[in-house]
Design an enzyme around this catalytic site. Structure first.
Site, PDB file in Angstrom:
ATOM      1  CB  SER A   2     -31.548   9.312  13.302  1.00  0.00           C
ATOM      2  OG  SER A   2     -31.614  10.192  14.397  1.00  0.00           O
ATOM      3  CG  HIS A   3     -31.491  14.060  12.999  1.00  0.00           C
ATOM      4  ND1 HIS A   3     -32.067  13.089  13.777  1.00  0.00           N
ATOM      5  CD2 HIS A   3     -32.508  14.680  12.357  1.00  0.00           C
ATOM      6  CE1 HIS A   3     -33.377  13.133  13.635  1.00  0.00           C
ATOM      7  NE2 HIS A   3     -33.672  14.080  12.769  1.00  0.00           N
TER       8      HIS A   3
ATOM      9  CG  LEU B 134     -35.569  20.723  17.054  1.00  0.00           C
ATOM     10  CD1 LEU B 134     -36.913  20.821  17.782  1.00  0.00           C
ATOM     11  CD2 LEU B 134     -35.408  21.907  16.131  1.00  0.00           C
TER      12      LEU B 134
ATOM     13  CB  ALA C 121     -39.965  12.953  17.609  1.00  0.00           C
TER      14      ALA C 121
ATOM     15  CD  GLU D 238     -33.339   7.346  16.436  1.00  0.00           C
ATOM     16  OE1 GLU D 238     -32.910   6.183  16.380  1.00  0.00           O
ATOM     17  OE2 GLU D 238     -32.605   8.318  16.673  1.00  0.00           O
TER      18      GLU D 238
ATOM     19  CG  LEU E   7     -29.403  15.661  34.547  1.00  0.00           C
ATOM     20  CD1 LEU E   7     -28.546  16.937  34.601  1.00  0.00           C
ATOM     21  CD2 LEU E   7     -30.800  15.967  35.071  1.00  0.00           C
ATOM     22  N   PRO E   8     -31.489  14.163  30.734  1.00  0.00           N
ATOM     23  CG  PRO E   8     -33.613  14.935  30.157  1.00  0.00           C
ATOM     24  CD  PRO E   8     -32.654  14.849  31.307  1.00  0.00           C
TER      25      PRO E   8
HETATM   26  P1  NDP Z   1     -35.153  10.152  21.865  1.00  0.00           P
HETATM   27  O1  NDP Z   1     -36.429   9.462  22.205  1.00  0.00           O
HETATM   28  O2  NDP Z   1     -33.990   9.308  21.509  1.00  0.00           O
HETATM   29  O3  NDP Z   1     -34.706  11.079  23.057  1.00  0.00           O
HETATM   30  C1  NDP Z   1     -35.531  12.111  23.501  1.00  0.00           C
HETATM   31  C2  NDP Z   1     -34.900  12.839  24.657  1.00  0.00           C
HETATM   32  O4  NDP Z   1     -34.998  12.034  25.818  1.00  0.00           O
HETATM   33  C3  NDP Z   1     -33.418  13.159  24.486  1.00  0.00           C
HETATM   34  O5  NDP Z   1     -33.149  14.435  25.011  1.00  0.00           O
HETATM   35  C4  NDP Z   1     -32.733  12.054  25.288  1.00  0.00           C
HETATM   36  O6  NDP Z   1     -31.450  12.433  25.791  1.00  0.00           O
HETATM   37  C5  NDP Z   1     -33.712  11.898  26.419  1.00  0.00           C
HETATM   38  N1  NDP Z   1     -33.655  10.564  27.030  1.00  0.00           N
HETATM   39  C6  NDP Z   1     -33.641   9.370  26.414  1.00  0.00           C
HETATM   40  N2  NDP Z   1     -33.597   8.377  27.332  1.00  0.00           N
HETATM   41  C7  NDP Z   1     -33.585   8.971  28.545  1.00  0.00           C
HETATM   42  C8  NDP Z   1     -33.547   8.495  29.888  1.00  0.00           C
HETATM   43  N3  NDP Z   1     -33.498   7.204  30.160  1.00  0.00           N
HETATM   44  N4  NDP Z   1     -33.543   9.401  30.885  1.00  0.00           N
HETATM   45  C9  NDP Z   1     -33.577  10.739  30.634  1.00  0.00           C
HETATM   46  N5  NDP Z   1     -33.610  11.239  29.396  1.00  0.00           N
HETATM   47  C10 NDP Z   1     -33.621  10.373  28.354  1.00  0.00           C
HETATM   48  O7  NDP Z   1     -35.395  11.228  20.677  1.00  0.00           O
HETATM   49  P2  NDP Z   1     -36.445  11.192  19.492  1.00  0.00           P
HETATM   50  O8  NDP Z   1     -36.306   9.878  18.814  1.00  0.00           O
HETATM   51  O9  NDP Z   1     -37.777  11.602  19.975  1.00  0.00           O
HETATM   52  O10 NDP Z   1     -35.867  12.353  18.549  1.00  0.00           O
HETATM   53  C11 NDP Z   1     -34.614  12.177  17.936  1.00  0.00           C
HETATM   54  C12 NDP Z   1     -34.181  13.432  17.214  1.00  0.00           C
HETATM   55  O11 NDP Z   1     -34.938  13.634  16.047  1.00  0.00           O
HETATM   56  C13 NDP Z   1     -34.286  14.735  17.995  1.00  0.00           C
HETATM   57  O12 NDP Z   1     -32.997  15.294  18.039  1.00  0.00           O
HETATM   58  C14 NDP Z   1     -35.222  15.603  17.175  1.00  0.00           C
HETATM   59  O13 NDP Z   1     -34.879  16.984  17.153  1.00  0.00           O
HETATM   60  C15 NDP Z   1     -35.065  15.021  15.798  1.00  0.00           C
HETATM   61  N6  NDP Z   1     -36.227  15.276  14.955  1.00  0.00           N
HETATM   62  C16 NDP Z   1     -36.128  16.195  13.944  1.00  0.00           C
HETATM   63  C17 NDP Z   1     -37.217  16.453  13.130  1.00  0.00           C
HETATM   64  C18 NDP Z   1     -37.153  17.500  12.056  1.00  0.00           C
HETATM   65  O14 NDP Z   1     -38.135  17.734  11.381  1.00  0.00           O
HETATM   66  N7  NDP Z   1     -36.051  18.153  11.850  1.00  0.00           N
HETATM   67  C19 NDP Z   1     -38.481  15.729  13.281  1.00  0.00           C
HETATM   68  C20 NDP Z   1     -38.481  14.842  14.408  1.00  0.00           C
HETATM   69  C21 NDP Z   1     -37.387  14.599  15.192  1.00  0.00           C
HETATM   70  P3  NDP Z   1     -30.107  11.727  25.173  1.00  0.00           P
HETATM   71  O15 NDP Z   1     -29.957  12.301  23.792  1.00  0.00           O
HETATM   72  O16 NDP Z   1     -29.014  12.093  26.105  1.00  0.00           O
HETATM   73  O17 NDP Z   1     -30.372  10.240  25.127  1.00  0.00           O
END
Ligand code: NDP
Length: 333
Positions: free
Chosen positions: A46-47, A123, A179, A187, A303-304
């Site tokens: 997505s990024h 980020l 987010a 997403e 871990l995330p």
């Molecule tokens: P996710 O919901 O996919 O993930 C959020 C965090 O939770 C990640 O660090 C992920 O690690 C972790 N995680 C997910 N599943 C588990 C689990 N089962 N156990 C432990 N940790 C878990 O991310 P979002 O959809 O909320 O965001 C996606 C991206 O969008 C981010 O990188 C964010 O920076 C970006 N974004 C950018 C914006 C902008 O304006 N530039 C605006 C909004 C969002 P892992 O990656 O290892 O799965």
């Protein structure tokens, strides 16, 4: 969905060439191309390349200066401000990072307000180098209104991600990045492109009715995660990345924006802390690792960031399957 297998080097070249063809100089293009490539390599599509049309739109409309040279000013011993002069965020971060690290290692804690930037990236790619330098790191940024404040009916907050990084000497840093909406807008865009419906509770349509159709939600608004709790996190991000540092709130950024489809001009707030200067220089790393071990004793706990690290180790060898829809959109640019 048809896909093309690409090496990380090919992805970087495609991103850099596309950005340079639309007005970036080599330095600006290279830094953004690195960010796009890292997102693809870690499986954060997505990024990744999907964002190139948005980056290009801002260059074409003249909103972003693809030849910008960000400037760094020390506002206080532990406050390093970066003015991007309308560059893409990765360029400003590149300019400021070493100053933030140095200030945090000198003062124990340091902040880096970034102004005059256009943020369109994930980020974690920004906080991971801070954690890899041995510091605890944090970043947040706002966007344009996309999320409804708890109890309200109209989008006011951006999707406002927050990211936290923890250094683990000798091991990959722990970085979580999320987010403050139930789902990142990127997403939802991905679901729209791939024709998936969204889970219940992600967002509403333009009339404020709950919807699982990604196209309707993109025209309507997203909900904050965890109800009023996520809503307060989104509000905090508006205050840190806007009110605190003399930058726009999401609704102000949207008012100024030309609607070209790329990121508006706005701010970002980062801070870093040196765990060696917080009272447990000899013990903090082992103490925290024992805590992570305790977490991981439980089945199904991870871990995330672990998903990203696994993807990274694989894609370095195998490359990435990139959607042909994305590649067609890039060729059409
Ligand atoms: P996710 O919901 O996919 O993930 C959020 C965090 O939770 C990640 O660090 C992920 O690690 C972790 N995680 C997910 N599943 C588990 C689990 N089962 N156990 C432990 N940790 C878990 O991310 P979002 O959809 O909320 O965001 C996606 C991206 O969008 C981010 O990188 C964010 O920076 C970006 N974004 C950018 C914006 C902008 O304006 N530039 C605006 C909004 C969002 P892992 O990656 O290892 O799965």
């Amino acid at each position: 969905m048809s896909e093309t297998s690409m090496s990380l080097a090919d992805i970087r070249k495609l991103a850099a060439d596309t950005l340079m063809a639309h007005g970036c100089d080599a330095e600006n293009a290279g830094v953004v191309a690195d960010t796009v490539t890292r997102a693809e390599g870690d499986g954060c599509h997505s990024h990744g390349l999907m964002r190139l049309p948005g980056y290009v739109a801002t260059l074409k409309s003249g909103k972003v200066n693809g030849k910008a040279r960000p400037t760094v000013s020390k506002l206080a011993p532990a406050v390093v401000q970066v003015n991007g002069h309308n560059c893409f965020a990765p360029m400003a971060l590149n300019e400021g990072r070493a100053h933030l690290i140095e200030a945090a290692k000198t003062c124990g804690i340091a902040a880096m307000p970034l102004i005059g930037i256009h943020h369109f990236a994930a980020l974690w790619a920004e906080v991971e180098p801070i954690a890899d330098a041995g510091l605890v790191g944090f970043a947040c940024t706002s966007y344009k209104p996309a999320v409804i404040p708890a109890g309200g009916t109209k989008a006011l907050y951006g999707t406002n991600p927050i990211c936290f990084g923890w250094p683990r000497p000798g091991k990959p840093s722990m970085v979580f990045d999320q987010a403050s909406s139930v789902m990142a807008r990127g997403e939802v865009m991905l679901a729209s492109r791939e024709g998936h419906t969204l889970p219940e509770g992600v967002g509403v349509d333009a009339d404020g009715n709950p919807s699982t159709n990604p196209d309707d939600v993109l025209k309507g608004a997203l909900l904050a995660f965890g109800g009023y709790k996520g809503s307060s996190i989104a509000m905090m991000v508006e205050l840190l990345a806007g009110g605190l540092i003399g930058e726009s709130f999401s609704f102000e950024a949207a008012k100024r924006d030309n609607g070209d489809g790329g990121p508006p001009q706005g701010g970002e707030f980062m801070f870093a802390m040196d765990p060696n200067l917080m009272g447990d220089a000899d013990g903090w790393a082992a103490h925290a690792d024992a805590f992570f071990d305790k977490m991981l004793e439980q089945d199904n706990v991870r871990l995330p960031g672990a998903r990203r690290h696994k993807n990274r180790s694989e894609t370095a060898k195998t490359g990435v399957a990139v959607s042909n829809i994305v590649l067609d959109k890039i060729s059409a640019l």
